[in-house]
Design an enzyme around this catalytic site. Structure first.
Site, short mmCIF file in Angstrom:
data_model
loop_
_atom_site.label_atom_id
_atom_site.label_comp_id
_atom_site.label_asym_id
_atom_site.label_seq_id
_atom_site.Cartn_x
_atom_site.Cartn_y
_atom_site.Cartn_z
N ARG A 41 49.72 42.84 47.54
CA ARG A 41 50.25 43.57 48.70
C ARG A 41 49.15 44.32 49.43
O ARG A 41 49.37 44.90 50.49
CB ARG A 41 51.33 44.56 48.26
CG ARG A 41 52.53 43.89 47.62
CD ARG A 41 53.30 43.07 48.64
NE ARG A 41 54.36 42.33 47.99
CZ ARG A 41 54.43 41.02 47.94
NH1 ARG A 41 53.49 40.27 48.50
NH2 ARG A 41 55.42 40.41 47.34
N SER A 42 47.95 44.30 48.88
CA SER A 42 46.83 45.02 49.50
C SER A 42 46.56 44.60 50.94
O SER A 42 46.31 45.48 51.78
CB SER A 42 45.56 44.85 48.67
OG SER A 42 45.72 45.42 47.40
N LYS A 54 37.63 40.09 37.42
CA LYS A 54 37.07 41.44 37.30
C LYS A 54 35.82 41.49 36.44
O LYS A 54 34.88 42.21 36.75
CB LYS A 54 38.11 42.41 36.78
CG LYS A 54 39.13 42.79 37.83
CD LYS A 54 40.10 43.81 37.26
CE LYS A 54 41.10 44.21 38.30
NZ LYS A 54 40.72 45.39 39.04
#
Length: 96
Positions: A29-30, A81
């Site tokens: 949703r960023s 990440k």
């Protein structure tokens, strides 16, 4: 927020590009939140887009982004990440 086609007329080769990369990325949703904030701040020549990047293609994508003059940064999410660390030029103390 950019809600109609005419608002995209401001995009050009100078448009600052932000990304969020992950696999999968559909749930992110960023981009919607960041683009709303950019529009609210009047930064119409900046946009965030989601990039669906597999682990196999991740190093090549990072290399490609390095060549974009208008690339400004990215959020890196799972599963990248940890693997992104080896591809960075520098790491802040907080990130270490």
């Amino acid at each position: 927020m950019r809600s109609d086609a005419s608002s995209y007329e401001t995009f050009s080769s100078h448009t600052a590009l932000l990304t969020i990369m992950g696999d999968p990325i559909r749930q992110a949703r960023s981009p919607q939140m960041v683009n709303a904030i950019l529009a609210w701040r009047g930064l119409d020549d900046m946009v965030m887009v989601p990039l669906h990047v597999t682990a196999r293609n991740f190093p090549a994508v990072i290399g490609g982004l390095r060549g974009l003059e208008n690339f400004r940064g990215s959020i890196v999410t799972m599963p990248h990440k940890e693997s992104v660390v080896a591809l960075l030029d520098a790491l802040s103390p907080e990130c270490r």
